[in-house]
Write an enzyme that holds these catalytic residues in place. Structure first.
Site, PDB file in Angstrom:
ATOM      1  CG  HIS A 186      40.730  11.249  47.262  1.00 26.93           C
ATOM      2  ND1 HIS A 186      40.653  10.010  47.386  1.00 26.93           N
ATOM      3  CD2 HIS A 186      39.747  11.955  46.438  1.00 26.93           C
ATOM      4  CE1 HIS A 186      39.723   9.660  47.009  1.00 26.93           C
ATOM      5  NE2 HIS A 186      39.002  10.490  46.262  1.00 26.93           N
TER       6      HIS A 186
ATOM      7  CB  CYS B 295      47.525   2.842  46.314  1.00 27.50           C
ATOM      8  SG  CYS B 295      46.937   4.408  46.739  1.00 27.50           S
TER       9      CYS B 295
ATOM     10  CG  ASN C 105      33.161  11.614  46.854  1.00 23.33           C
ATOM     11  OD1 ASN C 105      32.150  11.906  47.691  1.00 23.33           O
ATOM     12  ND2 ASN C 105      33.717  11.871  45.711  1.00 23.33           N
TER      13      ASN C 105
ATOM     14  CB  CYS D 232      50.810   4.752  47.150  1.00 27.45           C
ATOM     15  SG  CYS D 232      49.899   4.786  48.846  1.00 27.45           S
TER      16      CYS D 232
ATOM     17  CB  THR E 143      36.696   6.150  41.904  1.00 29.40           C
ATOM     18  OG1 THR E 143      37.233   7.459  42.040  1.00 29.40           O
ATOM     19  CG2 THR E 143      35.367   6.586  41.532  1.00 29.40           C
TER      20      THR E 143
ATOM     21  CG  ASP F 233      40.396  15.237  39.829  1.00 28.18           C
ATOM     22  OD1 ASP F 233      40.001  15.022  40.961  1.00 28.18           O
ATOM     23  OD2 ASP F 233      40.207  14.905  38.726  1.00 28.18           O
TER      24      ASP F 233
ATOM     25  CG  HIS G 118      45.909   7.279  49.029  1.00 28.68           C
ATOM     26  ND1 HIS G 118      47.145   6.958  49.000  1.00 28.68           N
ATOM     27  CD2 HIS G 118      45.937   8.323  49.734  1.00 28.68           C
ATOM     28  CE1 HIS G 118      48.097   7.580  49.794  1.00 28.68           C
ATOM     29  NE2 HIS G 118      47.290   8.789  50.275  1.00 28.68           N
TER      30      HIS G 118
ATOM     31  CG  HIS H 206      47.213   3.393  51.443  1.00 30.96           C
ATOM     32  ND1 HIS H 206      46.857   3.692  50.187  1.00 30.96           N
ATOM     33  CD2 HIS H 206      46.322   2.541  51.883  1.00 30.96           C
ATOM     34  CE1 HIS H 206      45.804   3.000  49.741  1.00 30.96           C
ATOM     35  NE2 HIS H 206      45.376   2.241  50.817  1.00 30.96           N
TER      36      HIS H 206
HETATM   37  P1  5GP Z   1      36.903  10.076  44.071  1.00 29.98           P
HETATM   38  O1  5GP Z   1      35.564   9.520  43.203  1.00 29.98           O
HETATM   39  O2  5GP Z   1      37.489   8.828  44.744  1.00 29.98           O
HETATM   40  O3  5GP Z   1      36.293  11.091  45.338  1.00 29.98           O
HETATM   41  O4  5GP Z   1      37.854  11.009  43.260  1.00 29.98           O
HETATM   42  C1  5GP Z   1      38.839  10.280  42.800  1.00 29.98           C
HETATM   43  C2  5GP Z   1      39.535  11.549  41.998  1.00 29.98           C
HETATM   44  O5  5GP Z   1      40.913  11.238  41.437  1.00 29.98           O
HETATM   45  C3  5GP Z   1      38.750  11.787  40.655  1.00 29.98           C
HETATM   46  O6  5GP Z   1      38.056  13.191  40.864  1.00 29.98           O
HETATM   47  C4  5GP Z   1      39.550  11.478  39.575  1.00 29.98           C
HETATM   48  O7  5GP Z   1      39.305  12.142  38.451  1.00 29.98           O
HETATM   49  C5  5GP Z   1      40.943  11.592  40.194  1.00 29.98           C
HETATM   50  N1  5GP Z   1      42.109  10.847  39.584  1.00 29.98           N
HETATM   51  C6  5GP Z   1      41.905   9.391  39.423  1.00 29.98           C
HETATM   52  N2  5GP Z   1      43.153   8.970  38.954  1.00 29.98           N
HETATM   53  C7  5GP Z   1      43.900  10.043  38.489  1.00 29.98           C
HETATM   54  C8  5GP Z   1      45.153  10.339  38.324  1.00 29.98           C
HETATM   55  O8  5GP Z   1      45.800   9.384  37.793  1.00 29.98           O
HETATM   56  N3  5GP Z   1      45.795  11.383  38.350  1.00 29.98           N
HETATM   57  C9  5GP Z   1      44.997  12.571  38.785  1.00 29.98           C
HETATM   58  N4  5GP Z   1      45.621  13.924  38.924  1.00 29.98           N
HETATM   59  N5  5GP Z   1      43.813  12.403  39.315  1.00 29.98           N
HETATM   60  C10 5GP Z   1      43.203  11.237  39.236  1.00 29.98           C
HETATM   61 ZN    ZN Z   2      47.826   4.897  48.682  1.00 29.76          ZN
END
Ligand code: 5GP
Ligand code: ZN
Length: 112
Positions: free
Chosen positions: A98, A3, A85, A6, A93, A29, A96, A45
């Site tokens: 958030h 993850c 989301n 994590c 995406t 982000d 975990h 988690h």
């Molecule tokens: P979701 O689409 O799951 O709601 O949002 C996931 C968010 O995590 C996205 O806005 C993406 O830009 C962010 N994200 C994905 N991988 C990483 C990472 O390795 N570091 C950081 N800081 N943000 C990430």
């Molecule tokens: Zn996690």
């Protein structure tokens, strides 16, 4: 567990950390959608909002107690948006839980 969040919490993947306490971790982000775009995650988690229960809701409380402090620190005096989301239809995406804290501009009215 494989993850990414994590790993960020554990410091195995670098992040622009904003805040950390025993329950939650906040970082910027990597692909910001607004001038302020912070992700706040529970240190345990939890896969998504669907996994919130009486057993782990203290993490969610801690996150929502911290959010106004982040908003004040970021100068979001005219408002901000907090979203999570959950699942495929919401295009989650990272599996975990958030919360996205976004602000610093007038955000789009339409959220889908
Ligand atoms: P979701 O689409 O799951 O709601 O949002 C996931 C968010 O995590 C996205 O806005 C993406 O830009 C962010 N994200 C994905 N991988 C990483 C990472 O390795 N570091 C950081 N800081 N943000 C990430
Ligand atoms: Zn996690």
């Amino acid at each position: 567990m494989d993850c990414i969040f994590c790993k960020i919490i554990a410091g195995e993947i670098p992040s622009a950390k904003v805040y950390e306490d025993e329950l939650c971790f906040a970082f910027r982000d990597i692909n910001p959608q607004a001038p302020t775009h912070i992700l706040i995650v529970p240190k345990e988690h939890i896969a998504s909002a669907d996994g919130i229960s009486g057993e782990n809701s203290k993490y969610v409380s801690a996150i929502f107690e911290a959010i106004p402090k982040f908003a004040a620190a970021e100068g979001l005096t005219t408002g901000y948006r907090v979203i999570t989301n959950c699942g495929e239809d919401a295009c989650q995406t990272v599996k975990h839980l958030h919360f996205h804290l976004m602000g610093g501009k007038k955000l789009p009215e339409n959220m889908g």
